[in-house]
Design a protein around this motif. Sequence first.
Motif, PDB file in Angstrom:
ATOM      1  N   ILE A 256       0.902  -1.124  -0.181  1.00  0.00           N
ATOM      2  CA  ILE A 256       0.071  -0.005   0.053  1.00  0.00           C
ATOM      3  C   ILE A 256       0.905   1.410  -0.091  1.00  0.00           C
ATOM      4  O   ILE A 256       2.124   1.054   0.235  1.00  0.00           O
ATOM      5  N   SER A 257       0.431   2.445  -0.277  1.00  0.00           N
ATOM      6  CA  SER A 257       1.000   3.726  -0.277  1.00  0.00           C
ATOM      7  C   SER A 257       1.732   3.889   1.043  1.00  0.00           C
ATOM      8  O   SER A 257       0.980   3.276   2.216  1.00  0.00           O
ATOM      9  N   ASP A 258       2.535   4.802   1.246  1.00  0.00           N
ATOM     10  CA  ASP A 258       3.153   5.008   2.515  1.00  0.00           C
ATOM     11  C   ASP A 258       2.089   5.852   3.413  1.00  0.00           C
ATOM     12  O   ASP A 258       1.158   6.385   2.852  1.00  0.00           O
ATOM     13  N   TYR A 259       2.215   5.347   4.662  1.00  0.00           N
ATOM     14  CA  TYR A 259       1.222   6.270   5.512  1.00  0.00           C
ATOM     15  C   TYR A 259       1.881   7.658   5.774  1.00  0.00           C
ATOM     16  O   TYR A 259       2.984   7.877   5.638  1.00  0.00           O
ATOM     17  N   ASP A 260       0.849   8.627   5.944  1.00  0.00           N
ATOM     18  CA  ASP A 260       1.313  10.076   6.192  1.00  0.00           C
ATOM     19  C   ASP A 260       2.577  10.097   7.577  1.00  0.00           C
ATOM     20  O   ASP A 260       3.052  11.214   7.454  1.00  0.00           O
ATOM     21  N   ASN A 261       2.471   9.173   8.142  1.00  0.00           N
ATOM     22  CA  ASN A 261       3.271   9.150   9.705  1.00  0.00           C
ATOM     23  C   ASN A 261       4.290   8.308   9.437  1.00  0.00           C
ATOM     24  O   ASN A 261       4.969   8.017  10.436  1.00  0.00           O
ATOM     25  N   CYS A 262       4.649   7.785   8.163  1.00  0.00           N
ATOM     26  CA  CYS A 262       5.644   6.532   8.123  1.00  0.00           C
ATOM     27  C   CYS A 262       6.996   7.184   8.317  1.00  0.00           C
ATOM     28  O   CYS A 262       7.328   8.221   8.214  1.00  0.00           O
ATOM     29  N   SER A 263       8.080   5.943   8.770  1.00  0.00           N
ATOM     30  CA  SER A 263       9.388   6.526   9.104  1.00  0.00           C
ATOM     31  C   SER A 263       9.995   6.642   7.892  1.00  0.00           C
ATOM     32  O   SER A 263      11.222   7.317   8.030  1.00  0.00           O
ATOM     33  N   GLY A 264       9.682   6.045   6.846  1.00  0.00           N
ATOM     34  CA  GLY A 264      10.638   6.160   5.669  1.00  0.00           C
ATOM     35  C   GLY A 264      11.630   4.680   5.487  1.00  0.00           C
ATOM     36  O   GLY A 264      12.307   4.716   4.588  1.00  0.00           O
ATOM     37  N   ASN A 265      11.560   4.049   6.837  1.00  0.00           N
ATOM     38  CA  ASN A 265      12.461   2.770   6.577  1.00  0.00           C
ATOM     39  C   ASN A 265      11.867   1.980   6.013  1.00  0.00           C
ATOM     40  O   ASN A 265      10.627   1.156   6.493  1.00  0.00           O
TER      41      ASN A 265
END
Length: 290
Positions: A256-265
């Motif tokens: 799924i797309s990244d969440y707006d609060n994701c770490s990016g890891n």
Amino acid sequence: MEVRLNNGAVEVKIDSFGAELRGFKDLETGREYMWKRDPEFWGKSSPVLFPFVGVLKDGKYCYNGKEYFIKTRHGFARDNEFELVKKEDTCAEFLFRSNEKTREVYPFDFKLYLKYTLEGKKLVIEYRVENLEDEKMYFSLGAHPAFSTPLEGNSKYEDYYIQMDQEESGELNILNGALVDSKKKVKGFDGRKIVLNRDRFAGDAMIIEHPRSTKVYLKNDKTGYNLSLTFKDFKYIAFWNVPGAEFICLEPWNGISDYDNCSGNLAEKKGIEVLEGKEKFVRKLEIEIL
């Protein structure tokens, strides 16, 4: 290069660019079930989503302490030529493999196969990912077929509906821009049936996480249009349309797309698949004219 499959009941057309399904025609009725790829609305018909589904936050991610940048939506496999490795009257298999260019944005060695097989009025699509390395591989995989919803006779777009094979809560993930909203979901429908209308997808895709259903139908009772999609072992099912266009996408995803609060890891990415060294990942879809 266009590849055609024909078993006397249906004819399938596949473009080797992206190994994209371009045609699925019932030879008995003459009805074409795939979207015509009108660029005014959307110029694709069934792209493969790999190695990411949706978008990455800020167009980047981090893996083993290094940043990688992918600005495109849904990864990059759909925008590359696939090799035709098998062709029979009712079966074709395509291969896309990692290369120097892909490793600049995605540091894994892989093979991605798409295999199309006709069985009566059913098309079986097999997706196979092979990890060529000894270490873990992180990836997402999704399907994005767009089915035509023609306004035949006196039918209207609102005569089409989606029907799940199991009762669902109707709870949907929603997007915050292009990212998944981490704070809320919405109630999008009740039970099993989603009636289509021109404004249904004004806010982008409808995304069901961990659906109970493993089969979904696209129907129009006035015209006899009846198509099923079986999608076992997928974590999400999404539905999408460009308002005003005569198609509906039925999209099984593992990712799924990244969440707006994701770490990016990358290793912490929501919905990511992990494939151990030298292992294979296989999923199948079945599209059937009923």
